[in-house]
Design an enzyme around this catalytic site. Structure first.
Site, PDB file in Angstrom:
ATOM      1  N   ASP A  30      18.661  -6.931  10.484  1.00  0.00           N
ATOM      2  CA  ASP A  30      17.384  -7.618  10.683  1.00  0.00           C
ATOM      3  C   ASP A  30      17.609  -8.943  11.489  1.00  0.00           C
ATOM      4  OD1 ASP A  30      14.554  -7.346   8.935  1.00  0.00           O
ATOM      5  OD2 ASP A  30      14.775  -9.140  10.319  1.00  0.00           O
ATOM      6  N   LYS A  35      16.283 -14.119   6.158  1.00  0.00           N
ATOM      7  CA  LYS A  35      15.865 -12.988   5.379  1.00  0.00           C
ATOM      8  C   LYS A  35      17.332 -12.433   5.014  1.00  0.00           C
ATOM      9  CE  LYS A  35      12.560  -9.234   5.536  1.00  0.00           C
ATOM     10  NZ  LYS A  35      11.766  -8.559   6.401  1.00  0.00           N
ATOM     11  N   LEU A 250      -8.140  10.217  -7.068  1.00  0.00           N
ATOM     12  CA  LEU A 250      -9.430  10.334  -7.164  1.00  0.00           C
ATOM     13  C   LEU A 250     -10.094   9.243  -8.013  1.00  0.00           C
ATOM     14  CD1 LEU A 250      -9.899  14.068  -7.582  1.00  0.00           C
ATOM     15  CD2 LEU A 250     -10.325  13.055  -5.799  1.00  0.00           C
ATOM     16  N   GLY A 254     -14.372  -0.186  -6.157  1.00  0.00           N
ATOM     17  CA  GLY A 254     -15.640  -0.753  -5.315  1.00  0.00           C
ATOM     18  C   GLY A 254     -14.921  -1.661  -4.278  1.00  0.00           C
ATOM     19  N   CYS A 261      -0.484   0.526   4.630  1.00  0.00           N
ATOM     20  CA  CYS A 261      -0.383   1.609   5.346  1.00  0.00           C
ATOM     21  C   CYS A 261      -1.537   2.662   5.586  1.00  0.00           C
ATOM     22  CB  CYS A 261       0.497   2.863   4.219  1.00  0.00           C
ATOM     23  SG  CYS A 261       2.209   1.972   4.399  1.00  0.00           S
TER      24      CYS A 261
HETATM   25  C1  UDX Z   1       0.944   4.700   0.646  1.00  0.00           C
HETATM   26  C2  UDX Z   1       1.325   6.215   0.627  1.00  0.00           C
HETATM   27  O1  UDX Z   1       0.924   6.529  -0.906  1.00  0.00           O
HETATM   28  C3  UDX Z   1       2.678   6.345   0.721  1.00  0.00           C
HETATM   29  O2  UDX Z   1       3.077   7.639   0.701  1.00  0.00           O
HETATM   30  C4  UDX Z   1       2.888   5.893   2.265  1.00  0.00           C
HETATM   31  O3  UDX Z   1       4.246   5.930   2.588  1.00  0.00           O
HETATM   32  C5  UDX Z   1       2.494   4.486   2.598  1.00  0.00           C
HETATM   33  O4  UDX Z   1       1.180   4.351   1.777  1.00  0.00           O
HETATM   34  P1  UDX Z   1       0.996   2.380  -0.501  1.00  0.00           P
HETATM   35  O5  UDX Z   1       0.355   1.718   0.586  1.00  0.00           O
HETATM   36  O6  UDX Z   1       2.198   1.569  -1.445  1.00  0.00           O
HETATM   37  O7  UDX Z   1       1.510   3.921  -0.447  1.00  0.00           O
HETATM   38  O8  UDX Z   1      -0.266   2.472  -1.686  1.00  0.00           O
HETATM   39  P2  UDX Z   1      -0.956   3.640  -2.670  1.00  0.00           P
HETATM   40  O9  UDX Z   1      -0.520   3.644  -4.009  1.00  0.00           O
HETATM   41  O10 UDX Z   1      -0.825   4.829  -1.992  1.00  0.00           O
HETATM   42  O11 UDX Z   1      -2.521   3.090  -2.708  1.00  0.00           O
HETATM   43  C6  UDX Z   1      -3.085   2.913  -1.522  1.00  0.00           C
HETATM   44  C7  UDX Z   1      -4.595   2.019  -1.708  1.00  0.00           C
HETATM   45  O12 UDX Z   1      -5.435   3.021  -2.136  1.00  0.00           O
HETATM   46  C8  UDX Z   1      -4.385   1.074  -2.733  1.00  0.00           C
HETATM   47  O13 UDX Z   1      -5.336   0.168  -2.376  1.00  0.00           O
HETATM   48  C9  UDX Z   1      -5.024   1.731  -4.029  1.00  0.00           C
HETATM   49  O14 UDX Z   1      -5.405   0.882  -4.954  1.00  0.00           O
HETATM   50  C10 UDX Z   1      -6.022   2.653  -3.596  1.00  0.00           C
HETATM   51  N1  UDX Z   1      -6.240   3.973  -4.458  1.00  0.00           N
HETATM   52  C11 UDX Z   1      -5.231   4.570  -4.676  1.00  0.00           C
HETATM   53  C12 UDX Z   1      -7.584   4.048  -4.830  1.00  0.00           C
HETATM   54  O15 UDX Z   1      -8.424   3.213  -4.660  1.00  0.00           O
HETATM   55  N2  UDX Z   1      -7.786   5.013  -5.715  1.00  0.00           N
HETATM   56  C13 UDX Z   1      -6.923   6.002  -5.823  1.00  0.00           C
HETATM   57  O16 UDX Z   1      -6.990   7.049  -6.802  1.00  0.00           O
HETATM   58  C14 UDX Z   1      -5.389   5.654  -5.679  1.00  0.00           C
END
Ligand code: UDX
Length: 454
Positions: A30, A35, A250, A254, A261
């Site tokens: 890095d 870091k 699912l 709100g 990501c």
């Molecule tokens: C995600 C993907 O799951 C992962 O495979 C990818 O490589 C990177 O992006 P992450 O960003 O860590 O991972 O979060 P994730 O757990 O997927 O949740 C994403 C967002 O969706 C969060 O804000 C979470 O609160 C929201 N979420 C998730 C919902 O609102 N409802 C759900 O049912 C599930």
């Protein structure tokens, strides 16, 4: 195997640690000196359960080391992973500056056959550009192959996800590179998807976009449930039992989906579609619904409390974009706080992990950073729950009632038990279901009614 991981952010650091733990010799690279110094001494730059222990163990046994020198890392390794960031640029596309800079340096330092594996999330066609840049910068005749190997790690569960991945996706046109990737991943018990570079790149975007679509879909069903008098949680259970659909992703919210990501990847895929002269209408709606969710939730708050919130104090539980992380990037909670502050309210906020990151964004204007969840609700007119931390479910409602001045709870994650909250004397407003915060016609109860109820 001798591995070099360039970029020690989420993906790079977790990848380096797990590969080292499997017996490989790994060097993490890095540019950020501070870091590297921190990581080497066991202080993790990210909040990820169990990561520090794996890093320290492997630094100690010699399987893992860190450096700021790309030439050193590249020249001593057979497999080079590119794990640098691909943030969203002004057009919604993924900014590939860091990826291309790494490709150039890798090319300049090739000293024998290596495979260059992109783990960063990059748009379709990027690996071909990476190959081109390496070729342009390498000495004549230097042999290498490029591979696309996207990651599917969730923050907060990244180590578990890396070790027990559902699938390993490997895109390459080289049989030699494919064999090396098979060897590297032979300890992982997961289906191995081998394909061309472009399909591998697309698998990552399609996966994240489909998960985001599930969330926006259930959020819209929730809107309908509120109007029609159904309950989105019950609907999600019933729908999710269909194995073809599944219950995951699912949970209506709100505040919409957030994080580093989903928002960026959905926008980048949409940009890819417009670049290809294709209007991906569904994806456009997925993004629109996600933004609207927050405005709709804010409307619930102002309908209940009035448009002028100056003089009001609102307690907030949850700042991170989801539970088990300190990450507030694209966090719905942060966006909600910005709006609430705009309406003039004072805030008392608490999150088990994301306090420091939030202080950097807001400072102390109109915001008190509480010591724990009960400190956040002292004397507040209303309480908002924005992140699905498990601890918040354990909120002692009797104590909460005593501590709060008002009796309003806005639960943007459907985290609390509706019956228990209502029977404790609160007016409860959640997501995708009618509660005692609604009139018989399905409207949010007015300020006047609430004031009488106090
Ligand atoms: C995600 C993907 O799951 C992962 O495979 C990818 O490589 C990177 O992006 P992450 O960003 O860590 O991972 O979060 P994730 O757990 O997927 O949740 C994403 C967002 O969706 C969060 O804000 C979470 O609160 C929201 N979420 C998730 C919902 O609102 N409802 C759900 O049912 C599930």
């Amino acid at each position: 195997m001798k591995i070099c991981v360039i970029g020690t952010g989420y993906v790079g650091l977790v990848g380096a640690a797990v590969f080292a733990d499997m017996g490989n010799t790994v060097v993490g690279v890095d540019k950020d000196k501070a870091k590297i110094a921190k990581v080497t001494s066991g202080v993790m730059p990210i909040y990820e359960l169990g990561l520090d222990e794996i890093v320290l163990r492997n630094v100690k046994n010699g399987n893992l080391r860190f450096t700021t020198s790309t030439p050193e890392g590249v020249s001593q390794s057979d497999v080079i992973f590119i794990c640098v960031g691909t943030p969203q640029d002004d057009t919604g596309a993924a900014d590939l500056t860091a990826v291309m800079a790494v490709a150039k340096e890798v090319g300049q330092n090739l000293n024998g056959y290596k495979i260059v594996v992109t783990k960063s999330t990059v748009p379709v066609g990027t690996n071909e550009r990476v190959e081109q840049v390496i070729k342009e910068n390498a000495q004549a005749g230097m042999d290498f192959d490029v591979v696309s190997n996207p990651e599917f790690l969730r923050e907060g569960a990244a180590i578990e996800d890396m070790r027990n991945t559902n699938r390993t996706v490997v895109g390459t046109k080289s049989a030699r590179a494919l064999n090396m990737m098979r060897e590297l991943y032979k300890g992982f018990n997961a289906p191995f998807v081998e394909c061309d570079l472009r399909s591998a790149e697309m698998i990552k975007y399609a996966s994240n976009a489909l998960l985001a679509t599930k969330i926006s879909f259930i959020n819209e069903i929730g809107q309908l449930c509120e109007r029609a008098g159904a309950n989105v949680q019950v609907v999600a259970e019933g729908v999710g039992l269909d194995k073809r659909i599944g219950r995951a992703f699912l949970n209506a919210t709100g505040v919409g989906y957030g994080g580093s990501c989903f928002p960026k990847d959905v926008a980048a895929l949409y940009k890819t579609s417009t670049d290809q002269a294709y209007d991906f209408k569904l994806l456009r709606s997925v993004m629109e619904v996600n933004e609207l969710q927050k405005f709709n939730f804010m409307k619930k708050i102002t309908k209940a409390m009035g448009e002028n919130l100056s003089g009001c104090t609102i307690g907030v539980l949850g700042l991170a974009f989801k539970n088990d992380t300190d990450d507030i990037r694209e966090s719905g909670a942060i966006k909600m706080i910005r709006m609430i502050r705009g309406y003039g309210a004072e805030l008392r906020v608490y999150d088990p992990a994301a306090m420091e990151n939030t202080k950097k964004v807001f400072g102390h204007d109109q915001i008190y950073y509480a010591n724990d969840m009960y400190d956040a609700i002292k004397d507040v007119d209303a309480l908002c729950i924005f992140t699905e931390w498990g601890n918040f479910k354990l909120l002692d409602l009797t104590k909460t009632k005593q501590l709060m001045k008002g009796n309003l709870i806005f639960d943007a994650r459907n985290l609390l038990d509706q019956k228990a909250v209502e029977s404790s004397g609160f007016v409860y407003i959640a997501v995708g279901k009618r509660t005692n915060g609604y009139t018989e016609d399905g409207d949010i109860v007015s300020t006047a009614i609430l004031k009488n109820g106090r």
